[in-house]
Design a protein around this motif. Structure first.
Motif, PDB file in Angstrom:
ATOM      1  N   ALA A   8       0.833  -1.213   0.000  1.00 45.03           N
ATOM      2  CA  ALA A   8       0.000   0.000   0.000  1.00 45.03           C
ATOM      3  C   ALA A   8       0.862   1.255   0.000  1.00 45.03           C
ATOM      4  O   ALA A   8       0.583   2.244  -0.693  1.00 45.03           O
ATOM      5  CB  ALA A   8      -0.932  -0.034   1.212  1.00 45.03           C
ATOM      6  N   VAL A   9       1.944   1.188   0.786  1.00 46.17           N
ATOM      7  CA  VAL A   9       2.846   2.354   0.838  1.00 46.17           C
ATOM      8  C   VAL A   9       3.483   2.604  -0.533  1.00 46.17           C
ATOM      9  O   VAL A   9       3.584   3.735  -1.021  1.00 46.17           O
ATOM     10  CB  VAL A   9       3.915   2.157   1.921  1.00 46.17           C
ATOM     11  N   ILE A  10       3.894   1.497  -1.150  1.00 43.96           N
ATOM     12  CA  ILE A  10       4.513   1.626  -2.482  1.00 43.96           C
ATOM     13  C   ILE A  10       3.533   2.215  -3.486  1.00 43.96           C
ATOM     14  O   ILE A  10       3.860   3.088  -4.287  1.00 43.96           O
ATOM     15  CB  ILE A  10       5.043   0.249  -2.944  1.00 43.96           C
ATOM     16  N   VAL A  11       2.298   1.717  -3.439  1.00 43.25           N
ATOM     17  CA  VAL A  11       1.281   2.233  -4.371  1.00 43.25           C
ATOM     18  C   VAL A  11       1.027   3.710  -4.140  1.00 43.25           C
ATOM     19  O   VAL A  11       0.915   4.507  -5.079  1.00 43.25           O
ATOM     20  CB  VAL A  11      -0.020   1.405  -4.225  1.00 43.25           C
ATOM     21  N   ILE A  12       0.913   4.067  -2.862  1.00 42.09           N
ATOM     22  CA  ILE A  12       0.678   5.483  -2.536  1.00 42.09           C
ATOM     23  C   ILE A  12       1.828   6.349  -3.046  1.00 42.09           C
ATOM     24  O   ILE A  12       1.633   7.428  -3.638  1.00 42.09           O
ATOM     25  CB  ILE A  12       0.481   5.651  -1.025  1.00 42.09           C
ATOM     26  N   VAL A  13       3.069   5.891  -2.834  1.00 44.23           N
ATOM     27  CA  VAL A  13       4.240   6.649  -3.310  1.00 44.23           C
ATOM     28  C   VAL A  13       4.194   6.802  -4.831  1.00 44.23           C
ATOM     29  O   VAL A  13       4.454   7.872  -5.388  1.00 44.23           O
ATOM     30  CB  VAL A  13       5.536   5.969  -2.846  1.00 44.23           C
ATOM     31  N   LEU A  14       3.840   5.661  -5.512  1.00 42.74           N
ATOM     32  CA  LEU A  14       3.755   5.724  -6.971  1.00 42.74           C
ATOM     33  C   LEU A  14       2.680   6.704  -7.430  1.00 42.74           C
ATOM     34  O   LEU A  14       2.870   7.490  -8.376  1.00 42.74           O
ATOM     35  CB  LEU A  14       3.476   4.329  -7.532  1.00 42.74           C
ATOM     36  N   LEU A  15       1.532   6.678  -6.759  1.00 42.91           N
ATOM     37  CA  LEU A  15       0.464   7.617  -7.120  1.00 42.91           C
ATOM     38  C   LEU A  15       0.892   9.072  -6.899  1.00 42.91           C
ATOM     39  O   LEU A  15       0.600   9.967  -7.695  1.00 42.91           O
ATOM     40  CB  LEU A  15      -0.797   7.299  -6.298  1.00 42.91           C
ATOM     41  N   VAL A  16       1.587   9.266  -5.780  1.00 45.24           N
ATOM     42  CA  VAL A  16       2.081  10.631  -5.499  1.00 45.24           C
ATOM     43  C   VAL A  16       3.068  11.084  -6.576  1.00 45.24           C
ATOM     44  O   VAL A  16       3.027  12.205  -7.077  1.00 45.24           O
ATOM     45  CB  VAL A  16       2.703  10.695  -4.084  1.00 45.24           C
ATOM     46  N   VAL A  17       3.976  10.175  -6.935  1.00 50.76           N
ATOM     47  CA  VAL A  17       4.965  10.513  -7.970  1.00 50.76           C
ATOM     48  C   VAL A  17       4.274  10.805  -9.296  1.00 50.76           C
ATOM     49  O   VAL A  17       4.596  11.768 -10.002  1.00 50.76           O
ATOM     50  CB  VAL A  17       5.990   9.372  -8.114  1.00 50.76           C
ATOM     51  N   ILE A  18       3.300   9.940  -9.629  1.00 48.36           N
ATOM     52  CA  ILE A  18       2.593  10.154 -10.901  1.00 48.36           C
ATOM     53  C   ILE A  18       1.819  11.469 -10.889  1.00 48.36           C
ATOM     54  O   ILE A  18       1.845  12.253 -11.849  1.00 48.36           O
ATOM     55  CB  ILE A  18       1.652   8.973 -11.178  1.00 48.36           C
ATOM     56  N   ALA A  19       1.124  11.703  -9.773  1.00 40.42           N
ATOM     57  CA  ALA A  19       0.355  12.954  -9.669  1.00 40.42           C
ATOM     58  C   ALA A  19       1.266  14.170  -9.756  1.00 40.42           C
ATOM     59  O   ALA A  19       0.964  15.179 -10.417  1.00 40.42           O
ATOM     60  CB  ALA A  19      -0.440  12.948  -8.348  1.00 40.42           C
ATOM     61  N   TYR A  20       2.427  14.058  -9.086  1.00 39.65           N
ATOM     62  CA  TYR A  20       3.378  15.178  -9.132  1.00 39.65           C
ATOM     63  C   TYR A  20       3.892  15.405 -10.546  1.00 39.65           C
ATOM     64  O   TYR A  20       4.020  16.533 -11.021  1.00 39.65           O
ATOM     65  CB  TYR A  20       4.535  14.893  -8.170  1.00 39.65           C
ATOM     66  N   GLY A  21       4.168  14.284 -11.245  1.00 38.29           N
ATOM     67  CA  GLY A  21       4.649  14.418 -12.626  1.00 38.29           C
ATOM     68  C   GLY A  21       3.618  15.051 -13.533  1.00 38.29           C
ATOM     69  O   GLY A  21       3.923  15.916 -14.355  1.00 38.29           O
ATOM     70  N   VAL A  22       2.343  14.598 -13.354  1.00 33.99           N
ATOM     71  CA  VAL A  22       1.274  15.179 -14.189  1.00 33.99           C
ATOM     72  C   VAL A  22       1.104  16.660 -13.895  1.00 33.99           C
ATOM     73  O   VAL A  22       0.974  17.488 -14.801  1.00 33.99           O
ATOM     74  CB  VAL A  22      -0.043  14.404 -13.963  1.00 33.99           C
ATOM     75  N   MET A  23       1.090  16.984 -12.612  1.00 33.97           N
ATOM     76  CA  MET A  23       0.917  18.396 -12.231  1.00 33.97           C
ATOM     77  C   MET A  23       2.097  19.246 -12.707  1.00 33.97           C
ATOM     78  O   MET A  23       1.926  20.377 -13.177  1.00 33.97           O
ATOM     79  CB  MET A  23       0.753  18.504 -10.714  1.00 33.97           C
ATOM     80  N   SER A  24       3.303  18.695 -12.609  1.00 37.38           N
ATOM     81  CA  SER A  24       4.486  19.442 -13.069  1.00 37.38           C
ATOM     82  C   SER A  24       4.421  19.677 -14.578  1.00 37.38           C
ATOM     83  O   SER A  24       4.713  20.774 -15.073  1.00 37.38           O
ATOM     84  CB  SER A  24       5.759  18.677 -12.701  1.00 37.38           C
ATOM     85  N   ARG A  25       4.009  18.612 -15.318  1.00 41.80           N
ATOM     86  CA  ARG A  25       3.907  18.759 -16.766  1.00 41.80           C
ATOM     87  C   ARG A  25       2.826  19.784 -17.141  1.00 41.80           C
ATOM     88  O   ARG A  25       3.017  20.596 -18.038  1.00 41.80           O
ATOM     89  CB  ARG A  25       3.610  17.421 -17.404  1.00 41.80           C
ATOM     90  N   ALA A  26       1.687  19.721 -16.444  1.00 40.88           N
ATOM     91  CA  ALA A  26       0.619  20.698 -16.731  1.00 40.88           C
ATOM     92  C   ALA A  26       1.075  22.120 -16.435  1.00 40.88           C
ATOM     93  O   ALA A  26       0.801  23.060 -17.183  1.00 40.88           O
ATOM     94  CB  ALA A  26      -0.626  20.343 -15.919  1.00 40.88           C
ATOM     95  N   ALA A  27       1.797  22.269 -15.314  1.00 38.57           N
ATOM     96  CA  ALA A  27       2.298  23.598 -14.968  1.00 38.57           C
ATOM     97  C   ALA A  27       3.302  24.086 -16.011  1.00 38.57           C
ATOM     98  O   ALA A  27       3.307  25.260 -16.401  1.00 38.57           O
ATOM     99  CB  ALA A  27       2.931  23.563 -13.582  1.00 38.57           C
ATOM    100  N   ALA A  28       4.168  23.142 -16.481  1.00 40.63           N
ATOM    101  CA  ALA A  28       5.147  23.519 -17.504  1.00 40.63           C
ATOM    102  C   ALA A  28       4.448  23.908 -18.804  1.00 40.63           C
ATOM    103  O   ALA A  28       4.847  24.869 -19.475  1.00 40.63           O
ATOM    104  CB  ALA A  28       6.124  22.359 -17.731  1.00 40.63           C
ATOM    105  N   GLU A  29       3.369  23.147 -19.154  1.00 35.81           N
ATOM    106  CA  GLU A  29       2.641  23.473 -20.381  1.00 35.81           C
ATOM    107  C   GLU A  29       1.963  24.832 -20.270  1.00 35.81           C
ATOM    108  O   GLU A  29       1.950  25.618 -21.216  1.00 35.81           O
ATOM    109  CB  GLU A  29       1.612  22.379 -20.663  1.00 35.81           C
ATOM    110  N   ARG A  30       1.399  25.113 -19.078  1.00 39.53           N
ATOM    111  CA  ARG A  30       0.772  26.420 -18.884  1.00 39.53           C
ATOM    112  C   ARG A  30       1.799  27.538 -18.954  1.00 39.53           C
ATOM    113  O   ARG A  30       1.563  28.597 -19.545  1.00 39.53           O
ATOM    114  CB  ARG A  30       0.038  26.442 -17.538  1.00 39.53           C
ATOM    115  N   ALA A  31       2.974  27.296 -18.355  1.00 37.33           N
ATOM    116  CA  ALA A  31       4.031  28.312 -18.409  1.00 37.33           C
ATOM    117  C   ALA A  31       4.506  28.529 -19.849  1.00 37.33           C
ATOM    118  O   ALA A  31       4.734  29.666 -20.292  1.00 37.33           O
ATOM    119  CB  ALA A  31       5.200  27.902 -17.514  1.00 37.33           C
TER     120      ALA A  31
END
Length: 400
Positions: free
Chosen positions: A30-53
């Motif tokens: 469960a911890v691993i899955v949560i970490v993976l979800l956090v990493v994925i969410a962070y990557g998506v949010m970072s990419r969206a922020a970069a695209e907006r910038a």
């Protein structure tokens, strides 16, 4: 005495319960899955922020940055200098009036001639023969007239004694009148041919300078209604020079016939030639918005040559105010002369009129105000409604 232990040292120790191990594994997963979800969410949010910038930067880069200036008010000086071209006061080609061959010419280009001076001679052998025939016809007509007059007088005398009839007398008198008309016609033909023969000598019609000689000895010269006129010389009178100047409309009311004007030329630095405003067109040219003015200048020494480029200086009242702009703010479009003005972050193309062109600076007659932000060096693709950004340099300049 050693007490024997009941415990078997070789016996296997019991492990933890199996259900406890399974719970630990599931927690780790469960911890691993949560970490993976956090990493994925962070990557998506970072990419969206970069695209907006990136989109923001692209949008900002698409808006051109322009430098602007404000039209500066200026007071017109009490004198204006306008370009003009000098012209000979009288300029005319000289043609032959009779056909023949050029016998001799007496003046070449640059020669000064006086009115009535012989410039060339033309041989006219055919005309001379025609004149001889006409003179012979005139003599024949005169002889016939003399005979007819004698016959008429005789018949009139005989009629008094009724020796001849009235009919015969009238016929004799009519014949004499016809012969008289024939003599007059022959005489007119002789005068015409003599007049043409007088054109064998080509004379200067006025005092001037020969600016062109287009014939030479032996040249065939054709004259008459069914021939193309052939220019012999070109003569220009330069004792007085005309200069036509296009005066901007804003100064048109200051130009008065009889007023003074001064000419300057680059080839005569520091020297001025005094002239007088002779006349003007009394109409503004709708194409150039200028008044056509003629200035006459005395040229007794011949220093001013026809076709020379001059500056004509006029004195005007010092009361007119106008706005000036750099010439690099102007746009030359099919719609006419325009400038780009920044209003509410948008470019607006405004038509303007020029009252005076001073090279790097032009004085604007209509179209802009002193508070307008006029674009410097506008691009050819600039259009009304296009978003623009005023450069920081222009803003700091305005603040100063």
């Amino acid at each position: 005495m050693t007490t024997p232990s009941n415990e078997n040292p070789t016996a296997v120790q019991p492990g933890p319960p199996k259900h406890g191990l399974s719970k630990t594994i599931w927690v780790g997963l469960a911890v691993i899955v949560i970490v993976l979800l956090v990493v994925i969410a962070y990557g998506v949010m970072s990419r969206a922020a970069a695209e907006r910038a990136l989109e923001k930067q692209t949008t900002a880069a698409a808006v051109p940055t322009v430098d602007v200036v404000h039209p500066s008010p200026s007071k017109l000086s009490d004198a204006i200098a306008l370009p003009g071209n000098t012209q000979a006061y009288t300029d005319t080609p000289i043609y032959a009036r009779t056909s023949g061959y050029l016998k001799k010419w007496y003046f070449d280009i640059g020669a000064r001639v006086k009115k009535g001076q012989l410039m060339a001679e033309i041989e006219t052998p055919e005309l001379d023969q025609q004149l001889q025939v006409a003179e012979a016809d005139l003599k024949s007509s005169e002889a016939n007239l003399n005979l007819a007059n004698t016959t008429s007088e005789r018949y009139q005398n005989l009629l008094k004694s009724n020796s001849v009839s009235k009919q015969e007398t009238d016929q004799a008198m009519s014949d004499a009148a016809a012969k008289q008309a024939a003599v007059e016609a022959s005489n007119a033909n002789v005068r015409r041919l003599k007049q043409l023969q007088s054109f064998e000598n080509v004379y200067a019609p006025f005092d001037g300078i020969v600016t062109a000689r287009r014939i030479d000895i032996g040249s065939l010269i054709a004259a008459g209604q069914n021939t193309t006129p052939q220019e012999l010389f070109h003569l220009a009178a330069i004792g007085q020079i005309r200069v036509y100047v296009s005066v901007p409309e804003v100064y048109s009311t200051s130009i008065v016939d009889g007023g003074e004007a001064t000419l300057t030329l680059d080839e005569y630095p520091g020297q001025k030639f005094e002239g007088k405003i002779t006349r003007n067109s009394n109409a503004i040219d709708p194409g150039t918005r200028t008044l056509n003015v003629e200035v006459d200048v005395a040229n007794p020494k011949g220093l001013l040559l026809p076709g020379a480029y001059v500056f004509v200086h006029f004195k005007v009242p010092d009361h007119v105010e106008t706005l000036s702009l750099p010439s690099n703010t102007l746009l030359f479009r099919s719609q006419g002369l325009q400038v780009g003005v920044v209003r509410d972050g948008k470019a607006v193309l405004v038509p303007v009129t020029i009252s005076r062109d001073m090279g790097a600076i032009v004085e604007i007659g209509t179209g802009v105000t002193a508070s307008d932000n006029v674009i410097v060096d506008p691009s050819d693709s600039l259009a009304t409604g296009q978003s623009v950004h005023i450069s920081d340099t222009s803003k700091s300049g305005d603040a100063q």
